[in-house]
Design an enzyme around this catalytic site. Structure first.
Site, PDB file in Angstrom:
ATOM      1  N   ASP A 214       0.862  -1.214   0.047  1.00 43.78           N
ATOM      2  CA  ASP A 214       0.174   0.078  -0.171  1.00 43.78           C
ATOM      3  C   ASP A 214       0.830   1.166  -0.038  1.00 43.78           C
ATOM      4  O   ASP A 214       1.980   1.179  -0.426  1.00 43.78           O
ATOM      5  CB  ASP A 214      -0.923  -0.132   1.257  1.00 43.78           C
ATOM      6  N   ASP A 282       3.397  -7.547   8.005  1.00 41.30           N
ATOM      7  CA  ASP A 282       2.410  -6.547   7.392  1.00 41.30           C
ATOM      8  C   ASP A 282       1.656  -5.873   8.439  1.00 41.30           C
ATOM      9  O   ASP A 282       1.589  -4.490   8.476  1.00 41.30           O
ATOM     10  CB  ASP A 282       1.642  -7.094   6.405  1.00 41.30           C
TER      11      ASP A 282
END
Length: 305
Positions: A214, A282
């Site tokens: 992202d 993550d």
């Protein structure tokens, strides 16, 4: 996810604007004695009833989980908690037939957001896409989509990408196709986290997932010294300039992040003597980033993250 690992590794070795710093990775790994435990719903913002409605909620959430930065007051928490409140108020809010009919104004009302959402037309289009395909192929229920994957996260990501074009997160970079699949992977990761690896969240191959590339994780990796940017790219990001979707710079930021964390995972697993999951890294990196008010991330208008 070997196509994600292989193609992002190729980008990292041919990158012109982003460098994965091996020395930086080793320095970070040397400071890690264990991966900080971050609960999936550490902020208490998600809907959870341990059943099919949670799966429906998560699929709608991950269909809309992208591009918050153009509105400085909007973030992921607003989406997650807004959808949670909407579902608590009306259990049929995410029925497939209703997803097909939402307008931008109605979506704003659902989230109790006072102004147009970033990429609002795209968000509405993707809600319609999800509603139509759930009704056509899965009897309107995301839990049937999950049931069909046979407890395989890999199968679930492939199934989602096959049936829902809005989840087909890939680009062409220097003549090669690069696969990232952020929102499809995060759906599997969210199920695993929400259901604590049981029931709808039980996957025999959760280790197959990579990180979800992202705009937060690359910025955290830069802060850690794992990623290094060219002067021109650093200047664009530091001055809050936009980077076009599908450009070399944008693909490199995301792909190099995936590759760097894979290298980190390998070294941390070896150091700790146990398997470390990319989804664990993550969540840790993302949680660190969203709690850092001064984090300077890249800005790209994209439906994929």
């Amino acid at each position: 996810m070997e196509d994600v690992r292989a193609t992002t590794a190729w980008v990292a070795t041919h990158s012109s604007h982003v460098l994965v710093d091996s020395a930086g990775i080793e320095k970070v790994v040397n400071t890690i004695d264990d991966i900080p435990k971050v609960d999936w719903d550490f902020e208490g913002i998600h809907y959870f009833d341990n059943g099919p409605l949670t799966v429906q909620y998560l699929f709608v959430l991950d269909s809309l989980n992208f591009c918050f930065w153009p509105d400085k007051d909007l973030n992921y928490d607003d989406l997650a908690s807004g959808l949670k409140a909407a579902l608590q108020n009306d259990k049929s809010a995410f029925d497939a037939d209703r997803l097909q009919k939402y307008t931008g104004t109605q979506l704003r009302e659902l989230l109790k957001w006072p102004r147009p959402l970033p990429l609002e037309d795209e968000r509405v289009r993707l809600l319609h896409e999800v509603g139509i395909e759930l009704e056509r192929s899965f009897d309107g229920k995301a839990c049937n989509l999950v049931d069909r994957c046979g407890k395989s996260a890999l199968n679930l990501v492939a199934l989602v990408a096959r049936h829902f074009p809005g989840f087909r997160d890939h680009s062409v970079y220097k003549g090669r196709q690069v696969f990232l699949y952020k929102r499809a992977q995060i759906f599997a990761a969210d199920l695993w986290g929400a259901f604590r690896g049981q029931g709808y969240g039980e996957f025999k191959d959760i280790s197959s997932l990579t990180i979800m590339a992202d705009y937060i994780v690359p910025a955290v990796l830069r802060q850690l010294g794992v990623l290094k940017y060219s002067p021109a790219l650093a200047s664009t990001i530091d001055s809050s300039g936009e980077i076009g979707p599908g450009t070399e710079e944008e693909v490199e930021l995301r792909a190099c992040s995936v590759h760097a964390v894979e290298k980190m995972r390998e070294l941390i697993s070896k150091k700790l003597g146990r398997q470390v999951l990319s989804v664990e890294l993550d969540l840790w990196l993302w949680a660190s980033g969203v709690q850092c008010a001064t984090l300077q991330h890249h800005r790209t208008l994209s439906i994929y993250y």
